[in-house]
Structure formats: C-alpha cells, structure tokens
Design a protein around this motif. Structure first.
Motif, PDB file in Angstrom:
ATOM      1  N   GLU B  54       0.849  -1.190   0.000  1.00  0.00           N
ATOM      2  CA  GLU B  54       0.000   0.000   0.000  1.00  0.00           C
ATOM      3  C   GLU B  54       0.882   1.237   0.000  1.00  0.00           C
ATOM      4  N   TRP B  55       0.471   2.277  -0.688  1.00  0.00           N
ATOM      5  CA  TRP B  55       1.258   3.497  -0.761  1.00  0.00           C
ATOM      6  C   TRP B  55       0.331   4.699  -0.858  1.00  0.00           C
ATOM      7  N   ARG B  56       0.509   5.642   0.042  1.00  0.00           N
ATOM      8  CA  ARG B  56      -0.251   6.893  -0.010  1.00  0.00           C
ATOM      9  C   ARG B  56       0.709   8.026  -0.289  1.00  0.00           C
ATOM     10  N   HIS B  67      -3.405   7.273  -3.965  1.00  0.00           N
ATOM     11  CA  HIS B  67      -3.409   6.136  -3.042  1.00  0.00           C
ATOM     12  C   HIS B  67      -3.378   4.865  -3.886  1.00  0.00           C
ATOM     13  N   GLN B  69      -2.627   0.572  -4.010  1.00  0.00           N
ATOM     14  CA  GLN B  69      -2.516  -0.613  -3.180  1.00  0.00           C
ATOM     15  C   GLN B  69      -2.522  -1.847  -4.070  1.00  0.00           C
ATOM     16  N   ASN B 127      -8.150   4.834  -5.254  1.00  0.00           N
ATOM     17  CA  ASN B 127      -8.699   6.177  -5.176  1.00  0.00           C
ATOM     18  C   ASN B 127      -9.581   6.356  -6.395  1.00  0.00           C
ATOM     19  N   GLU B 188     -11.497   8.051  -1.549  1.00  0.00           N
ATOM     20  CA  GLU B 188     -10.760   6.857  -1.134  1.00  0.00           C
ATOM     21  C   GLU B 188     -11.612   5.600  -1.369  1.00  0.00           C
TER      22      GLU B 188
END
Lengths: 305, 649
Positions: B54-56, B67, B69, B127, B188
């Motif tokens: 996961e990366w935001r 966002h 994932q 997102n 989101e």
C-alpha cells in the motif's frame, strides 16, 4: 483420495476391462442372429478382427498428419482411463476422489475430440459429416449424462463415483435407467441413432468418422468403442441397481448379469427397431435428457421429505 | 516493501518504453519485458504470501492524494497482465514489423506501453479519481490499438463502436464513483461493507464493468473490436482487458455491501453469456471472430463462479462458494493464457495466408506444424478437456456447483440449472473447436493463399510456446497454483482464512499427469506399430469418387449447421441461396451469414429511433426570428402563470 492402490490391482483391473470389452459386440450380434433365426458370427469375432487388424498394414490418406494416428491412441487412453475410474461393485474404482465423476465425463469428451480430430484429418466430406454429427449429438448426450450424474449425486449426497453409484433403489432409478439407456445407445452409435452394420456413409455417424482408418489404428478405434460400450453398460447397471451394497460375490454376479441384460437389450432393440431419421435424433436425445431431469427432480424432492 | 520497489521499477521501465517505442524498437522491447517482469515479481510476491502493498502519496495532485494498493485480488490480475503483455510485445516484433507497417508499428508500440501501464494503474488504484483517469487512459489506448490498421474501413468502424461503448461504460463509472464519493465524503476506495446504503450502487458498477467484460447483451463491441485489431492486440484485449471488467465486478462486489439479488443476477448473466457466447461462436466463419465470441463464453463461465460465490456469501459463507470462486479466479488466468495463445495462433495464420475466413483455409498443418500443434493445444485447453488447465478451473466451478446442489439449500435450484447449462456449453465449445481446428488446419488447402502459407518465425512461435507451457503447467500441477488463487479469494472475502489445496485437486493433478504420459506412450506405441506393419499413402477414400477436390470438404458452416439450427431463434442466420434448377445448371450459390443480433436488431434500431426523435426536435430551430420571439413570449407567459398560481406559497 482413497487408500493407495496395490501394485497388482491396477493392471488387473485394466486387463479385465480391456479383455472383457470385446465380448459385448459379440453378444449383441448373437442376440440379433438369434432373433433373426440365423447362426450369426462367432461370439469372439471382434477378438479375431482385432488380432487380424493389428497385423495388417496401414493405408493413410495423403492429406493426413500424424494426428491421424495420435487421435485414436488418445481416444483409447481416455476411454480406458474413464473405465478405470468406474467403481466395480463394492470394490470401488481404481482411483476415487471427490469430483471424479466430472473427470470421467470429460475423459469421454476428450475421446470425442480426438476421434473427431482424426476424422477431419482426411478432408473427406463423409468424415466431416460424421464428425459434425458426433460432436453435435454429443452436446445433447452430455447434457443428459450430466443430468443423470447430478441426480445420482443429489440422491446420494456425494460427488464421488463410489458413493454415488451405491444408493439403495429409489423410484427415480427407473427413469434414470431409461434415460441412460438412450444415452448409451447414442454415445455408442447403436440403433436407433446409428446403425453399426450399415455401409451407406450418408447415414452413419461413428462409422463415417473412421472410414479411412485401417490396420492397427482401426483396431484401436474398434477396441476403444467396445470399452466405451462396456463402460456405459456398467454405469447403467450400477446407477439402476444397488450393486455397491451387495456382498462382493453377489455384487459381481449381479453386475455381470445386469451387463449381460443390457447387452441383450441392445441386441433386441437393434432387432426390432429401425434407425431414426436424423431429424428425430435430437428429439430422442432430448427425451433422454428429460428422463434424467425427472430422475433428478425425484431425487431432490424425495430426499427433502 | 520489495513489491513497492518492483512496482516503481516497472512504472519507470514502462514509461521509458513508451518513449523508446517511437525510435528504438529494441529498447522498447527490452524495457517493456523488463518492466512487466518487475510487475510480475511484485504480483507474485503478494500472491506467494507477502503482505499486501500500500502506498499513499504525501502530496496532493489536483486536490486528491494518490493512493495505491496491491492486494491478492489485484495481484492475480497483475500477474496475468505481465505474462500476456510480455508475450504480446515479443510477438508483435515478428507480427507487426516496421518494414511492413512503418507508421503503425511505431504508434502501436507506444500505445501498447500506455495500454499495459494504464491496465496496471487500474489494478493498483485505491482512489476513485485515479481509477477513473487510469480507466479512461485504458479505454482510449485500447481504441488506438484496435485502429492501428485504420486504412481498413472495418477496423475504423470497430474502433468507433469500441470507443462509443467504452464511454457508455466510463460514464456509468463516473456516476458510480461520483455518487460513492458524495456518499462517503472522500474519493478513497476500500472495504465499506458496513454501509448497506451503498448497495444499490453495485448495479451501476455491474453495468459498467459488464460492458467491459463483454457479458452477453452488452458484448456488442467485442466481436468486431477483437477480430479487427492486430492479433497481438486481440490477444491482450481478450486475455487481459476484458478481465479488468471481471476485476471491477469482483472488487466492488467485495468492497461494497451488495444487494441480496446481486449473486443471482451475476450467475444468470454468466450462464446466458456462456451458452449464447458459444452458440454465436459456432455461427462464425471468421477465425478471429469465432475466438472473440468464445471470450463471451468464458467470461460467462467466470461469472457463474463469481455469482455463486456471492450467493454463498449471502447464505452464511457456505463452503461451496469458495470452490466456485477459486474456479472462477483460476479460469481468469486460464482463459487469459489459452485465449492469448489462440489469438496469437490465429494471427500467425493471418500473417502466413492473409485469410481469416475459415472457408479459405485448410491443410495448414503441413506448412505450419508448430502453429497447428500449439493451436490444437489451446483448443484442447479452452474446450475444458483434461489434462490441460481449462479442465482444472471448470472442474473447480463444477465441484462448487455440485456441492451447492447436494446441500439442497436455496441455491440448489440455480446450481442444478447452471450445471446442466455449463455441460451444454462445454460440449458446444468442443464442437466449435473441432470445427475451428479441423477446417483451418486439417484436410487440404481451400485457396491459393492457404497452399502458400509459411511457418512463423521464432519471435512469434516463442511467445506461443511459452503460453502453451503455462497452460500445461497449470493443468498438470494445479496444486502449485492453489495458494495464489486462495490468497486472491481471501482478499475478496476477508472473513476467509487461508486454506490448503483440496485433496481432490491433487488427485486431479496426478490424474492429468498420468493421462498425459499415457497418451504420449500410447501414441508412440501405435506410431511404432504402424511403421512396423508398414504404411502407404493413398488418396482419401470418398465413397469411390476418384477425383476429390478441396471444395468437397466439409466447411465451417456445414460442420456447425446442426447446432446453429437449434439456436436459429436468436441467431437469425441470413441465407442467400441460388439453387441450381436446369438440367445443366450454370450457376448456383449459397451464402450464410450470422448477424450481430443484439447490435443490429436492438441497439441500431434504438439508435435510429433516437436520431429520428432529435431530428424532429430540430424542427424547432429553423432561424426565423419571429418564431423565436414567439417561443420567448410563450415561455414568459408560462413562467408568469406559474408565478401567479404558485404565488400564494
């Protein structure tokens, strides 16, 4: 998966299937001869034919690829494999696991694919015709077969052939047996779907597909067809009678008697009926499908009470 | 964390390849394959048990924070994308070389990179806005890939239809994500099963993703787009792009609370697609169009599994739902592999002969033995026959359905019907592929071009061989692939915990290996026997007819005739015949054509009606000023009347 199969059992089973199968066409021919008041060919005629074909040389179409030889071999292996999955009375199948019944049905489909492939190798219009008929009628036969299998599955509450083929007798068994008998006649190309004795290519299904085969490949085709006939006879017997519940000796006797009765029944049908017009073949197969479907409904509703 | 680095590397390599595609084809190929290998690695790491990635973004782009994932479900599709994308890229170097297509080869390489990258982005987006951007890019790059050969009117028409239908789908998705964001207050995405008020949104998602997946009544764009595109594009579109529709249905069927009837509707759509897809496939005479309709069929099989998994989830997580879903997920892989293989095979035939019409092919095995063998392998796999992969996934779906029937629950009625119809589908697929193989590759050539065919080069055969090996691997050792499937299933339904492979799956694998070995052994033995007893060649025996010609062979239409007749009620085949009548007839012809029933009988008349209504409305706008003033007066009067009558409130 059940317990490990002992080393000797598998070859013994295979040998029994392969050696006994060619007897069935012999019995059918004797029954037909008896009804017609003739002497008829010897009981072991197919064995003689197979031995002779195995020694004969081969004529192959100039158009055919190696698939022409591979096709019959694959079809034969698929049918023999399907036979190994069939339980024999209380002894069960050589290999038994959840969902093995689907493997059996799809092995028969593989055999159909391989045979049709080999037929199309030659580019002959007759073999194209035979293959087209085989795969088209196969659609209805497969639907009927799966409806039959499903009714057994619902009746026994299992998807393993061993358990599915051992329920006590139930009212749906009569419907199921008649439906399966029609499927047997269609899948093995017997009257009224096809006439194994005819030599008029335009009216044939299976024989039209193997017109160009000769020598050992033809022997393999004929032997595979007889194994398939035995397979369906055993399936029909075990689906209709609670053979798996009997003691081994009695079960074996009942199975043998029932297979004989089915074989004789095929002979009688061939003696007293003519082949149907092709337009009516799908209707008959649909009727077989409906019979199996009614058996399914009975199994379903019967168990719910 | 390694998944993240790999994905970043993949994005960088693909971006490089999108630029390199213009000028440096070798660098393009290297960068594409390297990027996809990195993406494969990332997906495989997640599937093999690594933590979901996961990366935001800590920054905002245009008002939203990116966002990304990658969980088990996305990874399953990403791995497929990587395999098919790389195989297609290698294949295109042989199939669509710069020498033959100086302009479109360059453009095609760039759009290929963009397409693959946007597909990956769709799979990674967590997102809504990002998802929409990636989705739009994916649709548009698909359009440019379909119309690479835009000098052909057929390709232009197919591209236009594809673009229009894609945008109907995109519009629905705009509405879907917009409403979702309005309800939840953020773009989101993520699990929100605790909000039952969002359930009706699933229908919107089902419609939008169903269009992309090519579910039966919504498949109108699929046959023409997949058959008019260059074959490596057909392969990725059929193998991966339409699966993104399945991904969407699974993703939002898992994240959102779904209506109670959702599973039933999905299952019914699946069964209808399966049966009618294969029936229409039987009616096709164009090899690639036939394959395209088989995509409709296979999407149907996948949706049957998905639908029953959703039904099971609504009935207290019945265990059979998990088997059905596992079958559906494995079928996503399997169909991606064997359908790409078949499209690449059809591409090799097209490349070698310039023909897609099966009635002008025939006898190709002699000139193209590798292509013929690999196509046959794909045909066995797609027909669901043992010992290959199609059988394994269909078997899993069947087992799930059988268990549902045996359980005699509320789903039993549906599962019993589904089993019978799936059996029908399987048998018809077999019929269709004996037809496709037999008519194209066996017998004698029906045209000059088929007689002068040539085998493809290693750049085209290599990817096909790789795909074929993967088909065989999944068929022979399904247990090895089970953990990956199971992980994706657990990502779909977080209530499930990892489960070992069912014992019977191992038995299926063992039986498949035994079957494959026995087939090889029997074929070798029989071949040896035949050479020992002696073999001679002779002309095919045609009932004593001495001079058979290629035109006497069974054609695709006659082969499928029996079954297509059963479906004439919906396929509505158009026949033009000119029967011979005189004693020495000089002319006779017979032509049969299966129309695109949904497109030509429903969508086009509806479109024409809409156009007529608008044309009628245009009468109001004619340029006469007096009339316009009159409209304004009437409008003002109406407003005044409303104001006067409603003034009391």
């Amino acid at each position: 998966m059940n317990t490990a199969v002992s080393f000797l059992e598998l070859p013994a089973r295979l040998a029994a299937w392969l050696l006994l199968a060619p007897l069935l066409p012999g019995i059918i021919n004797r029954v037909k001869a008896w009804v017609a008041g003739r002497r008829g060919p010897p009981l072991l005629q197919l064995y003689y034919d197979l031995a002779r074909l195995w020694r004969k040389s081969v004529v192959m179409s100039t158009l055919a690829s190696p698939g022409f030889i591979v096709g019959p071999a694959v079809a034969w292996v698929a049918v023999a494999g399907a036979a190994l999955l069939m339980p024999i009375g209380a002894a069960g199948g050589a290999l038994s696991f959840r969902g093995d019944v689907l493997l059996l049905i799809y092995l028969l489909a593989l055999a159909r694919f391989a045979t049709a492939w080999a037929a199309l190798e030659t580019g002959s219009a007759f073999e194209g015709m035979g293959a087209a008929r085989e795969v088209s009628f196969g659609v209805l036969a497969e639907a009927a077969l799966i409806a039959a299998v499903l009714s057994l599955s619902v009746q026994s509450g299992s998807t393993t052939l061993d358990a599915m083929l051992a329920p006590s007798a139930w009212p749906g068994a009569v419907l199921l047996a008649s439906g399966l008998f029609a499927v047997l006649l269609a899948e093995n190309c017997r009257v009224p779907f096809d006439d194994p004795n005819t030599h008029l290519e335009l009216t044939m299904i299976h024989e039209a597909m193997v017109l160009d085969h000769s020598g050992p490949p033809l022997a393999v085709v004929l032997h595979g067809a007889s194994v398939k006939l035995l397979l369906f006879a055993v399936l029909l017997s075990e689906a209709a009678l609670p053979i798996g519940r009997l003691a081994p000796g009695a079960g074996a006797a009942a199975l043998a008697g029932s297979v004989l009765a089915v074989t004789a029944g095929i002979g009688l049908v061939e003696s007293f009926m003519a082949r149907f017009a092709f337009r009516r073949v799908p209707l008959l197969l649909t009727a077989a499908f409906l019979l199996c479907l009614f058996a399914l409904v009975l199994a379903w509703k019967g168990g719910a009470q | 964390m390694s998944a993240g680095i790999m994905l970043a590397g993949a994005a960088g390599a693909l971006a490089l390849s999108a630029v390199a595609g213009l000028f440096l084809p070798r660098l393009w190929l290297g960068a594409t394959v390297a990027g996809l290998a990195a993406a494969f690695w990332a997906g495989a790491a997640v599937l093999a048990g690594g933590a979901p990635w996961e990366w935001r973004g800590g920054f905002q782009v245009g008002g939203f924070a990116p966002h990304l994932q990658l969980d088990g479900l996305g990874a399953l599709f990403l791995v497929l994308l990587a395999v098919v994308g790389a195989c297609g890229a290698v294949y295109s170097r042989g199939y669509w070389p710069d020498q033959a297509h100086p302009r479109s080869a360059r453009v095609g390489r760039v759009w290929w990179s963009v397409h693959v990258m946007s597909l990956g982005m769709v799979l990674l987006s967590a997102n809504g806005l990002l998802f929409l951007v990636a989705w739009e890019l994916f649709a548009v790059s698909g359009y440019f890939l379909v119309t690479l050969e835009r000098q052909r009117a057929q390709a232009r028409a197919a591209g236009w239809l594809y673009l229009a239908v894609s945008h109907v789908s995109a519009l629905c998705l705009f509405a879907f994500f917009g409403i979702l964001a309005a309800r939840t207050g953020s773009w989101e995405l993520g699990p929100m099963r605790d909000q039952p008020g969002l359930a009706p949104l699933f229908w919107l998602a089902l419609f939008a993703f169903g269009i992309k997946a090519g579910v039966f009544p919504l498949h109108i764009w699929l046959p023409s787009a997949h058959s008019s595109a260059p074959s490596h594009v057909s392969a990725i579109m059929s193998g991966v792009s339409i699966k993104i529709g399945v991904y969407g249905i699974l993703r939002f069927g898992g994240w959102l609370a779904v209506p109670d009837s959702a599973g039933w509707i999905v299952a019914v759509l699946g069964v209808v697609s399966a049966v009618l897809g294969v029936a229409f496939a039987l009616g096709q005479h164009d090899l690639k169009r036939l394959l395209a309709y088989h995509s409709v069929e296979n999407i149907g099989i996948i949706l049957v599994g998905v639908g029953f998994a959703m039904i099971a989830a609504g009935q207290g997580d019945a265990p059979w739902g998990r088997l059905a879903l596992a079958g559906a997920l494995l079928h996503v892989w399997n169909h991606g592999l064997f359908k790409s293989l078949l499209f690449l095979g059809a591409g090799s035939v097209l490349h070698a002969t310039g023909e897609r019409e099966m009635s002008r092919l025939g006898g190709l095995w002699r000139l193209m033995p590798w292509t013929a063998s690999l196509f046959a392998l794909g045909a066995v796999a797609i027909s669901g026959l043992p010992p290959l992969n199609g059988f394994v996934s269909e078997w899993l779906v069947y087992i799930g359905l059988f268990d549902a029937s045996v359980a005699r629950g509320a789903a039993a009625f549906a599962s019993v019907s589904a089993i019978v119809l799936l059996a029908l589908t399987g048998a018809m697929a077999l019929a269709c592929f004996t037809k496709a193989c037999g008519v194209s590759f066996l017998g004698s050539p029906r045209s000059e071009s088929a007689a002068r065919a040539h085998e493809s080069g290693p750049l085209m055969l290599g990817p096909m061989l790789a795909l074929g090996c993967l088909c065989a691997a999944i068929g022979l050792a399904p247990v090895l692939f089970w953990p990956a499937i199971d992980r994706a299933a657990c990502a779909w339904n977080p209530a499930w915990v990892a489960m070992g492979a069912p014992a019977s799956l191992a038995a299926i694998g063992a039986s498949n290996i035994a079957l494959a070995l026995a087939c090889l052994a029997a074929a070798a033995l029989l071949w040896r026997r035949v050479t020992r007893v002696g073999m001679r060649r002779a002309v095919t025996w045609d009932c004593g007819y001495a001079a058979p010609t290629a035109r006497m062979q069974y054609t695709a239409g006659s082969f499928a005739g029996i079954i297509t007749e059963w479906f004439a009620w919906i396929m509505d085949p158009q026949v033009q015949r000119d029967c011979p009548d005189e004693p020495f007839p000089s002319h006779a012809s017979y032509e049969e054509h299966t129309p695109e029933v949904v497109l030509e009988r429903v969508v086009e008349p509806a479109g024409a009606l809409t156009m007529r209504l608008y044309a009628a409305a245009r009468q109001l706008q004619h340029g006469r000023l007096q009339a316009y003033l009159f409209y304004i007066v009437i409008g003002l009067a109406a407003l005044a009347a409303i104001a006067v009558m409603g003034g009391g409130r």
